[in-house]
Design a protein around this motif. Structure first.
Motif, PDB file in Angstrom:
ATOM      1  N   THR A   1      15.816 -67.658  57.767  1.00 56.74           N
ATOM      2  CA  THR A   1      15.293 -66.816  56.689  1.00 56.74           C
ATOM      3  C   THR A   1      14.930 -65.442  57.220  1.00 56.74           C
ATOM      4  N   LEU A   2      14.303 -65.416  58.390  1.00 52.76           N
ATOM      5  CA  LEU A   2      13.882 -64.166  59.008  1.00 52.76           C
ATOM      6  C   LEU A   2      15.073 -63.241  59.244  1.00 52.76           C
ATOM      7  N   PHE A   3      16.162 -63.778  59.778  1.00 43.65           N
ATOM      8  CA  PHE A   3      17.336 -62.948  60.049  1.00 43.65           C
ATOM      9  C   PHE A   3      18.005 -62.496  58.755  1.00 43.65           C
ATOM     10  N   TYR A   4      17.975 -63.322  57.721  1.00 47.28           N
ATOM     11  CA  TYR A   4      18.489 -62.887  56.424  1.00 47.28           C
ATOM     12  C   TYR A   4      17.703 -61.675  55.935  1.00 47.28           C
ATOM     13  N   LEU A   5      16.376 -61.732  56.062  1.00 44.80           N
ATOM     14  CA  LEU A   5      15.533 -60.625  55.617  1.00 44.80           C
ATOM     15  C   LEU A   5      15.799 -59.368  56.427  1.00 44.80           C
ATOM     16  N   LEU A   6      16.038 -59.535  57.723  1.00 44.27           N
ATOM     17  CA  LEU A   6      16.314 -58.377  58.577  1.00 44.27           C
ATOM     18  C   LEU A   6      17.663 -57.743  58.265  1.00 44.27           C
ATOM     19  N   LEU A   7      18.604 -58.554  57.788  1.00 47.88           N
ATOM     20  CA  LEU A   7      19.941 -58.040  57.490  1.00 47.88           C
ATOM     21  C   LEU A   7      19.997 -57.288  56.164  1.00 47.88           C
ATOM     22  N   ALA A   8      19.030 -57.527  55.280  1.00 47.76           N
ATOM     23  CA  ALA A   8      19.067 -56.903  53.947  1.00 47.76           C
ATOM     24  C   ALA A   8      19.143 -55.378  54.015  1.00 47.76           C
ATOM     25  N   PRO A   9      18.239 -54.676  54.756  1.00 47.65           N
ATOM     26  CA  PRO A   9      18.351 -53.215  54.818  1.00 47.65           C
ATOM     27  C   PRO A   9      19.594 -52.743  55.585  1.00 47.65           C
ATOM     28  N   VAL A  10      20.101 -53.569  56.503  1.00 46.95           N
ATOM     29  CA  VAL A  10      21.340 -53.212  57.214  1.00 46.95           C
ATOM     30  C   VAL A  10      22.500 -53.160  56.232  1.00 46.95           C
ATOM     31  N   ILE A  11      22.591 -54.170  55.377  1.00 42.97           N
ATOM     32  CA  ILE A  11      23.659 -54.227  54.375  1.00 42.97           C
ATOM     33  C   ILE A  11      23.545 -53.042  53.414  1.00 42.97           C
ATOM     34  N   SER A  12      22.320 -52.755  52.967  1.00 43.41           N
ATOM     35  CA  SER A  12      22.115 -51.652  52.025  1.00 43.41           C
ATOM     36  C   SER A  12      22.481 -50.303  52.640  1.00 43.41           C
ATOM     37  N   SER A  13      22.084 -50.072  53.885  1.00 44.50           N
ATOM     38  CA  SER A  13      22.361 -48.786  54.527  1.00 44.50           C
ATOM     39  C   SER A  13      23.850 -48.615  54.824  1.00 44.50           C
ATOM     40  N   LEU A  14      24.526 -49.701  55.206  1.00 45.28           N
ATOM     41  CA  LEU A  14      25.971 -49.616  55.424  1.00 45.28           C
ATOM     42  C   LEU A  14      26.696 -49.299  54.119  1.00 45.28           C
ATOM     43  N   LEU A  15      26.267 -49.941  53.032  1.00 43.67           N
ATOM     44  CA  LEU A  15      26.859 -49.654  51.727  1.00 43.67           C
ATOM     45  C   LEU A  15      26.581 -48.211  51.320  1.00 43.67           C
ATOM     46  N   SER A  16      25.365 -47.742  51.611  1.00 42.16           N
ATOM     47  CA  SER A  16      25.005 -46.361  51.281  1.00 42.16           C
ATOM     48  C   SER A  16      25.873 -45.369  52.050  1.00 42.16           C
ATOM     49  N   LEU A  17      26.163 -45.673  53.304  1.00 40.70           N
ATOM     50  CA  LEU A  17      27.018 -44.800  54.114  1.00 40.70           C
ATOM     51  C   LEU A  17      28.408 -44.677  53.499  1.00 40.70           C
ATOM     52  N   LEU A  18      28.943 -45.785  53.018  1.00 39.32           N
ATOM     53  CA  LEU A  18      30.271 -45.765  52.413  1.00 39.32           C
ATOM     54  C   LEU A  18      30.258 -45.003  51.081  1.00 39.32           C
ATOM     55  N   LEU A  19      29.227 -45.243  50.277  1.00 40.11           N
ATOM     56  CA  LEU A  19      29.157 -44.611  48.954  1.00 40.11           C
ATOM     57  C   LEU A  19      28.840 -43.124  49.034  1.00 40.11           C
ATOM     58  N   ALA A  20      28.280 -42.680  50.165  1.00 39.00           N
ATOM     59  CA  ALA A  20      27.937 -41.258  50.318  1.00 39.00           C
ATOM     60  C   ALA A  20      29.170 -40.367  50.172  1.00 39.00           C
ATOM     61  N   PHE A  21      30.330 -40.894  50.532  1.00 35.62           N
ATOM     62  CA  PHE A  21      31.564 -40.114  50.438  1.00 35.62           C
ATOM     63  C   PHE A  21      32.170 -40.167  49.035  1.00 35.62           C
ATOM     64  N   VAL A  22      31.640 -41.052  48.201  1.00 37.69           N
ATOM     65  CA  VAL A  22      32.174 -41.235  46.852  1.00 37.69           C
ATOM     66  C   VAL A  22      31.231 -40.673  45.800  1.00 37.69           C
ATOM     67  N   SER A  23      29.977 -41.132  45.849  1.00 35.32           N
ATOM     68  CA  SER A  23      28.981 -40.716  44.857  1.00 35.32           C
ATOM     69  C   SER A  23      27.596 -40.693  45.499  1.00 35.32           C
ATOM     70  N   PRO A  24      27.010 -39.514  45.700  1.00 34.22           N
ATOM     71  CA  PRO A  24      25.666 -39.431  46.300  1.00 34.22           C
ATOM     72  C   PRO A  24      24.615 -40.216  45.519  1.00 34.22           C
ATOM     73  N   ILE A  25      24.701 -40.216  44.203  1.00 38.42           N
ATOM     74  CA  ILE A  25      23.738 -40.955  43.389  1.00 38.42           C
ATOM     75  C   ILE A  25      23.861 -42.451  43.647  1.00 38.42           C
ATOM     76  N   ALA A  26      25.093 -42.942  43.682  1.00 39.81           N
ATOM     77  CA  ALA A  26      25.315 -44.361  43.963  1.00 39.81           C
ATOM     78  C   ALA A  26      24.842 -44.709  45.372  1.00 39.81           C
ATOM     79  N   SER A  27      24.989 -43.757  46.296  1.00 40.82           N
ATOM     80  CA  SER A  27      24.528 -43.966  47.668  1.00 40.82           C
ATOM     81  C   SER A  27      23.020 -44.183  47.705  1.00 40.82           C
TER      82      SER A  27
END
Length: 256
Positions: free
Chosen positions: A183-209
């Motif tokens: 459970t602990l590692f799942y919780l730690l991965l949550a912001p990693v997943i969000s930030s990686l997705l944000s990095l990808l969306l930054a090139f498409v839509s800043p608002i979506a990022s």
């Protein structure tokens, strides 16, 4: 005994400093929102533009940043629930705190230039770096606190191939492999997943990022909801140290 008391005192002081850093960082976030002067707003039209183009996006970004900082603080609460915390981990924690102190600056930068890709990339990379530092700290913490499990490779190999049904049937070794620490590692991965997705969306839509960081809130909520029942270890044959350790971690994740 004296060394143990010294280490506990040192950990308590580090925990106090860490709490202070988070408290200040969360307070400064709101101060980054600029209040216009009478010279900036000279008409109702200008005020409406301020609300739409600056204030509303800034308030949204503020709440996202506030929650991210709060989420990192929750990780730190769990960190100090471990009984064995080395000086190396405490040093990594201080490095993490230095990065956390950059979040108000990055957020203020975000308030004014949230439509720019470079600003989104800077904010996302900062959140990703902090998230990865937490994962590194907890990997070291798990290794230090469960060292004896790493010393028995055959037992570890056997346990990994055992069938897994629910937390109430786990042998002691698999408390490391499954359950609370999973459970602990799942919780730690949550912001990693969000930030990686944000990095990808930054090139498409800043608002979506920007909005992609709301995924952290959703993931953390779902993880805690779905894992709560499986993290109940009542009836398991544990040592007193293991019961205290797992109890501290569980309380840090779900509350008393």
């Amino acid at each position: 005994m004296a060394k143990s008391r010294f280490l506990n005192s040192s950990n308590d002081r580090h925990a106090a400093v860490t709490d202070g850093v988070f408290a200040i960082a969360m307070t400064i976030l709101v101060l980054e929102i600029a209040v216009p002067t009478i010279y900036d707003i000279s008409s109702g039209v200008a005020l409406n533009e301020y609300f739409i183009n600056y204030l509303l996006p800034s308030v949204l970004i503020y709440f996202i940043s506030f929650y991210l900082v709060y989420n990192f603080w929750e990780n730190t609460v769990i960190l100090f629930s471990f009984s064995k915390i080395s000086y190396g981990i405490l040093t990594l924690n201080m490095l993490t705190m230095a990065a956390v102190c950059l979040i108000p600056f990055a957020t203020g930068f975000f308030f004014k230039f949230y439509t720019y890709t470079n600003v989104n990339l800077f904010f996302s990379l900062l959140i990703l770096a902090i998230s990865l530092l937490y994962i590194l700290m907890f990997l070291l913490l798990i290794k230090n606190n469960f060292k004896r499990y790493f010393d028995s490779k055959e037992e570890l190999k056997t346990a990994m191939h055992d069938s897994y049904t629910d937390g109430a049937e786990l042998p002691n070794l698999k408390l490391y492999l499954r359950g609370i620490t999973l459970t602990l590692f799942y919780l730690l991965l949550a912001p990693v997943i969000s930030s990686l997705l944000s990095l990808l969306l930054a090139f498409v839509s800043p608002i979506a990022s920007v909005l992609s960081f709301l995924l952290t809130l959703i993931l953390v909520f779902l993880i805690r909801t779905r894992r709560f029942a499986k993290d109940n270890f009542d009836g398991i044959d544990l040592t007193d140290d293991e019961k205290e350790f797992l109890g501290n971690i569980r309380n840090s994740i779900y509350g008393e």
